[in-house]
Design a protein around this motif. Sequence first.
Motif, PDB file in Angstrom:
ATOM      1  N   HIS A   1      47.006 108.548  44.540  1.00 39.98           N
ATOM      2  CA  HIS A   1      45.634 108.616  44.009  1.00 39.98           C
ATOM      3  C   HIS A   1      44.932 107.268  44.164  1.00 39.98           C
ATOM      4  O   HIS A   1      43.740 107.219  44.528  1.00 39.98           O
TER       5      HIS A   1
ATOM      6  N   HIS B   1      40.527 100.997  48.547  1.00 36.80           N
ATOM      7  CA  HIS B   1      40.734 100.740  49.970  1.00 36.80           C
ATOM      8  C   HIS B   1      41.245  99.318  50.218  1.00 36.80           C
ATOM      9  O   HIS B   1      41.830  99.043  51.269  1.00 36.80           O
TER      10      HIS B   1
ATOM     11  N   ASN C   1      43.385 106.603  47.599  1.00 41.09           N
ATOM     12  CA  ASN C   1      42.075 107.200  47.888  1.00 41.09           C
ATOM     13  C   ASN C   1      40.929 106.430  47.237  1.00 41.09           C
ATOM     14  O   ASN C   1      39.784 106.582  47.645  1.00 41.09           O
ATOM     15  N   THR C   2      41.194 105.650  46.210  1.00 41.34           N
ATOM     16  CA  THR C   2      40.116 104.970  45.477  1.00 41.34           C
ATOM     17  C   THR C   2      40.071 103.465  45.719  1.00 41.34           C
ATOM     18  O   THR C   2      39.031 102.846  45.565  1.00 41.34           O
TER      19      THR C   2
END
Length: 220
Positions: free
Chosen positions: A167, A173, A170-171
């Motif tokens: 998770h 980078h 995805n948030t």
Amino acid sequence: MSDVFERYERQYCELSSNLSRKCTAAAALDGEQKKQMISIVKTGIDEAESLIRKMDLEARSLQPNVKAVLLAKLREYKSDLNNVKTEVKRLSSGGNYLSARDDLLESGMADTLTASNDQKARLMMSTERLNHTGDRIKESRKTMLETEELGVSILQDLHQQRQSLLHAHNTLHGVDDNIGRSKRILTSMSRRMNRNKWIIGFIIAVLIIAIALILYFKLK
């Protein structure tokens, strides 16, 4: 201790006591009755030897610490059975011992019974020590189960951490490289776990086949 070994052991102890009584009874008989009793005792000796062989096979399939105690008991059982064989040989050659039968009953049989009682006492002590060993094995098994539960809990925590890292990938980078390395580590752990599962499954299959072969040859 193995339930199979205990079953064979009970059968042997009952048979051994029965053979001792029959030897004592045969010493007081004459002629055809004595021959028949000796024949019955010899058949019982064959059965006792078969039980000892079965106990030996079962003992050698157990863990080393338990196997050592059981093999020590088997040596005493074999010694006890050898005494019975010696007595049967003495009774079988009745023509050479008819004149000394009374002395044999009064002295030789008394010595044999005394030795048998001493052996039984040693066997009882060995059985008690074996029971203590069995208790320690149960405690060790309990500890192993607790350790296994702890390992499962750790694996669940690792799985949850993996989901959190995915998770975060995805948030965040800016930390792609760190998350990628974590993913590779977890993937490597998963492959090792799968490989270990296959190895354990193979070992279990080999053990099952070996046990089946042993049972086959025993029943055969």
